[in-house]
Write a protein that holds these residues in place. Structure first.
Motif, PDB file in Angstrom:
ATOM      1  N   THR A 198       0.683  -1.277   0.079  1.00 16.42           N
ATOM      2  CA  THR A 198       0.008   0.024   0.024  1.00 16.42           C
ATOM      3  C   THR A 198       0.733   1.222  -0.073  1.00 16.42           C
ATOM      4  O   THR A 198       0.685   2.145  -0.845  1.00 16.42           O
ATOM      5  CB  THR A 198      -0.986  -0.261   1.085  1.00 16.42           C
TER       6      THR A 198
ATOM      7  N   ALA B 188       2.422   1.823  -3.300  1.00 16.80           N
ATOM      8  CA  ALA B 188       1.506   2.077  -4.392  1.00 16.80           C
ATOM      9  C   ALA B 188       0.974   3.500  -4.260  1.00 16.80           C
ATOM     10  O   ALA B 188       0.930   4.392  -5.278  1.00 16.80           O
ATOM     11  CB  ALA B 188       0.534   1.248  -4.209  1.00 16.80           C
ATOM     12  N   ASP B 189       0.689   3.833  -3.037  1.00 17.64           N
ATOM     13  CA  ASP B 189       0.283   5.352  -2.822  1.00 17.64           C
ATOM     14  C   ASP B 189       1.363   6.518  -3.323  1.00 17.64           C
ATOM     15  O   ASP B 189       1.144   7.458  -3.919  1.00 17.64           O
ATOM     16  CB  ASP B 189       0.133   5.671  -1.252  1.00 17.64           C
TER      17      ASP B 189
ATOM     18  N   ILE C 172       1.121   6.521  -6.853  1.00 14.61           N
ATOM     19  CA  ILE C 172      -0.132   7.110  -7.300  1.00 14.61           C
ATOM     20  C   ILE C 172      -0.021   8.729  -7.461  1.00 14.61           C
ATOM     21  O   ILE C 172      -0.578   9.328  -8.403  1.00 14.61           O
ATOM     22  CB  ILE C 172      -1.467   6.665  -6.569  1.00 14.61           C
TER      23      ILE C 172
ATOM     24  N   GLU D 259      -0.847   6.435 -11.011  1.00  9.67           N
ATOM     25  CA  GLU D 259      -1.250   5.061 -11.203  1.00  9.67           C
ATOM     26  C   GLU D 259      -0.075   4.120 -10.678  1.00  9.67           C
ATOM     27  O   GLU D 259       0.959   4.588 -10.481  1.00  9.67           O
ATOM     28  CB  GLU D 259      -1.711   4.636 -12.381  1.00  9.67           C
ATOM     29  N   PRO D 260      -0.396   3.021 -10.384  1.00  5.62           N
ATOM     30  CA  PRO D 260       0.606   2.249  -9.558  1.00  5.62           C
ATOM     31  C   PRO D 260       1.534   1.892 -10.954  1.00  5.62           C
ATOM     32  O   PRO D 260       1.127   1.488 -12.203  1.00  5.62           O
ATOM     33  CB  PRO D 260       0.025   0.862  -9.136  1.00  5.62           C
TER      34      PRO D 260
ATOM     35  N   THR E 130      -3.823  -1.615  -6.421  1.00  2.00           N
ATOM     36  CA  THR E 130      -4.080  -0.304  -6.323  1.00  2.00           C
ATOM     37  C   THR E 130      -4.845  -0.432  -4.807  1.00  2.00           C
ATOM     38  O   THR E 130      -5.758  -1.076  -4.959  1.00  2.00           O
ATOM     39  CB  THR E 130      -5.133   0.085  -7.305  1.00  2.00           C
TER      40      THR E 130
ATOM     41  N   PRO F 252     -11.544   4.351  -2.159  1.00  5.54           N
ATOM     42  CA  PRO F 252     -10.281   4.481  -2.817  1.00  5.54           C
ATOM     43  C   PRO F 252      -9.294   4.926  -1.741  1.00  5.54           C
ATOM     44  O   PRO F 252      -9.774   5.607  -0.861  1.00  5.54           O
ATOM     45  CB  PRO F 252     -10.555   5.347  -3.939  1.00  5.54           C
ATOM     46  N   THR F 253      -8.024   4.685  -2.042  1.00  5.75           N
ATOM     47  CA  THR F 253      -7.043   5.099  -1.238  1.00  5.75           C
ATOM     48  C   THR F 253      -7.021   6.974  -1.417  1.00  5.75           C
ATOM     49  O   THR F 253      -7.274   7.548  -2.382  1.00  5.75           O
ATOM     50  CB  THR F 253      -5.616   4.908  -1.882  1.00  5.75           C
TER      51      THR F 253
ATOM     52  N   ALA G 183      -5.370   9.015  -4.164  1.00  5.80           N
ATOM     53  CA  ALA G 183      -6.104   9.266  -5.301  1.00  5.80           C
ATOM     54  C   ALA G 183      -6.203  10.998  -5.341  1.00  5.80           C
ATOM     55  O   ALA G 183      -6.445  11.663  -6.284  1.00  5.80           O
ATOM     56  CB  ALA G 183      -7.061   8.656  -5.630  1.00  5.80           C
TER      57      ALA G 183
ATOM     58  N   LEU H 237      -7.288   4.545 -12.408  1.00  3.77           N
ATOM     59  CA  LEU H 237      -6.891   3.592 -11.246  1.00  3.77           C
ATOM     60  C   LEU H 237      -8.027   2.276 -11.279  1.00  3.77           C
ATOM     61  O   LEU H 237      -7.689   1.263 -11.240  1.00  3.77           O
ATOM     62  CB  LEU H 237      -7.003   4.367  -9.963  1.00  3.77           C
ATOM     63  N   ASP H 238      -9.432   2.794 -11.392  1.00  4.19           N
ATOM     64  CA  ASP H 238     -10.412   1.714 -11.369  1.00  4.19           C
ATOM     65  C   ASP H 238     -11.590   2.061 -12.010  1.00  4.19           C
ATOM     66  O   ASP H 238     -12.417   2.570 -11.494  1.00  4.19           O
ATOM     67  CB  ASP H 238     -10.681   1.589  -9.911  1.00  4.19           C
TER      68      ASP H 238
END
Length: 346
Positions: free
Chosen positions: A31, A34-35, A38, A43-44, A50, A58-59, A62, A321-322
C-alpha cells in the motif's frame, strides 16, 4: 510548495481487524509503495495493487494526486521503512520496516532515522512544507506512542467502526513485551518510537524538528498519526509554528481533536471536500478519513481556490485506477433518485 510523503510499513498492520488499508490483507505491505506511485505518476507502476478498502473506498492518495494536478505542488517521498519497492523516487533515511509492536523492539532504526530526517529538514530550502504519511496500521502504533509519552489522546481508524478495544489490547501487549510502563518515554521521543512505534513516526517527527529549526513553516497533513508525530516533536523540544491540516471526516471521528491540537500548540485546519459521488462517498460513510497527505492537499486546494474542482479531478484519477468503480458510480448518479429511497430492510 513542496509536499513530503513519508512512507513505511509495520507488521502491526497484519493483525486481523486493525486496518482497512487494502482489500486483500496479504497485499497490505504494498500500500505505501503504491500510494507513492499514484501521487507521483497517477497510477501504480511497480506495485501490483491499487490500494482500496474491502468495501471499495479508494486510497486517499488519489485525492492528493488530484490536488497535485490542480495546484502543481512538488512531491518528495521519503522511504521510512518500505517493505516493498516503489517506482516513485525516494530518499532513504536509514529506516527499515517495523515489526509488530507486540515484539520487544519493533523499530530499532528509530533513533538513527529520526536524526537523519532532522538533518534533511535542516537542509531543505523551503519556506513552507506539508508533510503527509502512509503506513497501514499506523493509528495503533500512534496510540502506543501516545501512551509511551504519557499522553492520553485517542486515535482514529481507517474503518467506519474504530476497533478501539482491539487497539487497546494490542497496545497493552506491546507494553508488556517491551517491559515498560506508560509514560516511560516522556521527553524521550526516540525511545517511544523505538519500543512502541512504527518507522514512519520518528521520520515525520525528525523532519518536523529539523524544518522548524530551519525556520520552515510546517503543516502536518493528516490525522491522529501525525498528531502523534507532533507529540514526538514537541517532546523533543521543538518550538515554532506547527499546523495540523486534516479532513472533516477525521475531525468528526475524533471530537477531542481540537483539545489535542491545543495541547501540542498546533493550529488546526479542517477542510471538507464535500465528496458525494461514488466511490468517494465512502469517505462520508466513515472509511479511510485521512492518509497520504490528503488533509494537507485539501488545505492547499482550498487556499488556491480549487477545492470545488477536487471531486471531479479525483474521479478522473480513479477512472485510470479503477474505471469500473467510477462507471458504477456514474450509472447510479444517472439513474437519479429512482432508487434513492429504497430501504434495504431492517
Amino acid at each position: 510548495m513542496r509536499v513530503v510523503l513519508v512512507a513505511g510499513t509495520t507488521e502491526t498492520a497484519k493483525i486481523p481487524g486493525i486496518s482497512a488499508a487494502g482489500a486483500d490483507p496479504s497485499l497490505v505491505g504494498h500500500t505505501p509503495s503504491a500510494d507513492a506511485e499514484i501521487i507521483e505518476y497517477g497510477e501504480p507502476v511497480r506495485s501490483p495493487v491499487t490500494p482500496v478498502s474491502p468495501t471499495g473506498c479508494p486510497t486517499p492518495a488519489a485525492v492528493t494526486r488530484a490536488v497535485k494536478q490542480l495546484t502543481g505542488f512538488d512531491v518528495l517521498t521519503v522511504d521510512a521503512g518500505l517493505a516493498k519497492p516503489s517506482a516513485a523516487p525516494t530518499i532513504d533515511v536509514g529506516a527499515r520496516p517495523g515489526r509488530d509492536i507486540r515484539e520487544s523492539e519493533p523499530v530499532p532504526t528509530a533513533p538513527g532515522a529520526f536524526e537523519a530526517a532532522r538533518r534533511m529538514g535542516l537542509a531543505l530550502p523551503e519556506d513552507e512544507l506539508v508533510i503527509g504519511e502512509t503506513v497501514p496500521g499506523g493509528t495503533t502504533t500512534a496510540l502506543a506512542v501516545f501512551r509511551a509519552l504519557g499522553e492520553e489522546f485517542p486515535v482514529s481508524s481507517s474503518l467506519p467502526d474504530n476497533p478501539t478495544s482491539l487497539k487497546e489490547e494490542v497496545v497493552a501487549e506491546a507494553f508488556e513485551a517491551s517491559d515498560v510502563e506508560p509514560g516511560f518515554a516522556a521527553h524521550k521521543p526516540r525511545r517511544a518510537a523505538r519500543y512502541l512505534g512504527d518507522p514512519v513516526l520518528p521520520v515525520v517527527a525528525g523532519l518536523t524538528v529539523g524544518a522548524l529549526e530551519n525556520g520552515i513553516d510546517v503543516i502536518l497533513g493528516g490525522g491522529t498519526q501525525l498528531l502523534a508525530a507532533a507529540a514526538l516533536a514537541r517532546h523533543a523540544g521543538a518550538n515554532g509554528g506547527l499546523t495540523l491540516a486534516t479532513t472533516s471526516y477525521l475531525a468528526e471521528d475524533v471530537p477531542e481533536l481540537a483539545d489535542a491540537a491545543e495541547a501540542f500548540d498546533l493550529e488546526l485546519t479542517v477542510t471538507d471536500p464535500g465528496f458525494e459521488t461514488h466511490p468517494l462517498d465512502r469517505y462520508d460513510a466513515g472509511e479511510a478519513k485521512e492518509g497520504a497527505g490528503m488533509g494537507g492537499a485539501l488545505m492547499l486546494a482550498d487556499r488556491m481556490g480549487v477545492l470545488d474542482d477536487v471531486e471531479a479531478a479525483t474521479l478522473d484519477v480513479l477512472s485510470t485506477l479503477d474505471p469500473e468503480a467510477v462507471e458504477t458510480g456514474t450509472a447510479a448518479a444517472d439513474a437519479g433518485g429512482a432508487d434513492a429511497d429504497i430501504d434495504d430492510g431492517p
